[in-house]
Design a protein around this motif. Structure first.
Motif, mmCIF file in Angstrom:
data_model
loop_
_atom_site.group_PDB
_atom_site.id
_atom_site.type_symbol
_atom_site.label_atom_id
_atom_site.label_comp_id
_atom_site.label_asym_id
_atom_site.label_seq_id
_atom_site.Cartn_x
_atom_site.Cartn_y
_atom_site.Cartn_z
ATOM 1 N N LEU A 45 21.284 -3.501 -25.599
ATOM 2 C CA LEU A 45 20.825 -4.866 -25.891
ATOM 3 C C LEU A 45 21.914 -5.869 -25.519
ATOM 4 C CD1 LEU A 45 19.114 -4.425 -29.392
ATOM 5 C CD2 LEU A 45 18.043 -4.371 -27.136
ATOM 6 N N VAL A 105 14.456 -10.055 -29.267
ATOM 7 C CA VAL A 105 14.206 -8.693 -28.796
ATOM 8 C C VAL A 105 12.920 -8.208 -29.448
ATOM 9 C CG1 VAL A 105 15.072 -6.337 -28.679
ATOM 10 C CG2 VAL A 105 16.671 -8.251 -28.572
ATOM 11 N N LEU A 142 11.305 -6.260 -24.104
ATOM 12 C CA LEU A 142 11.853 -4.975 -23.657
ATOM 13 C C LEU A 142 11.106 -4.459 -22.434
ATOM 14 C CD1 LEU A 142 12.364 -3.295 -27.134
ATOM 15 C CD2 LEU A 142 14.163 -4.005 -25.583
ATOM 16 N N LEU A 166 13.255 -1.869 -20.116
ATOM 17 C CA LEU A 166 13.853 -0.880 -21.007
ATOM 18 C C LEU A 166 12.830 0.099 -21.565
ATOM 19 C CD1 LEU A 166 16.407 -3.110 -22.915
ATOM 20 C CD2 LEU A 166 16.848 -1.518 -21.081
#
Length: 152
Positions: A83, A93, A98, A103
């Protein structure tokens, strides 16, 4: 320029194995199936786990109890050090961010943040689970954890 001839490697092209074409072929009479018995007959196959008529192991052993395997919940795990690399200070977040950063593959998967590494940026974290160590690091960096379940 030299002419190159392409050849298959030795052993790559094998002759088709033909059975039941007379004794001189080496695979006549029994056609490579040995003598008599279930395996030599057409359709002479058995099922997986067959033990020749003996009660198979999977039926001999008692199957009792409960397995949680079908109901387990799998998480995509992300450490705070990742992060710190990917997000800028002040960002939120969540699953959508994401996915957009690459990610995780889909916003449908459950996400858990773990506390491995250092976090120096102020982030607002809104995911399914956050470990206790990750929560302390996020809050120490000035960020906050929103509506997530603390986990070990």
């Amino acid at each position: 320029m030299a002419d190159f001839i392409l050849n298959a490697p030795k052993g790559a092209n094998k002759k088709k194995f033909i059975v039941g074409r007379g004794s001189s072929s080496g695979n006549g009479t029994t056609a490579g199936k040995g003598n008599k018995g279930q395996q030599s007959r057409s359709g002479g196959k058995t099922y997986v786990g067959f033990e020749g008529g003996q009660m198979p192991l999977y039926r001999r052993i008692a199957h009792r109890g409960f397995s949680n395997y079908p109901f387990k919940k799998e998480f995509s795990i992300i450490n705070v050090c990742i992060l710190n690399e990917v997000f800028e200070s002040g960002e939120t977040v969540d699953k959508d961010s994401l996915v957009s950063k690459g990610l995780i593959d889909s916003a449908k998967v459950a996400v858990k943040i773990l506390g491995n590494g250092e976090l120096t940026k102020k982030l607002t974290v809104n995911v399914d689970k956050v470990s206790a160590s990750a929560k302390t690091k996020i809050e120490a960096a000035g960020g906050s954890v929103v509506s997530s379940t603390e986990a070990k």
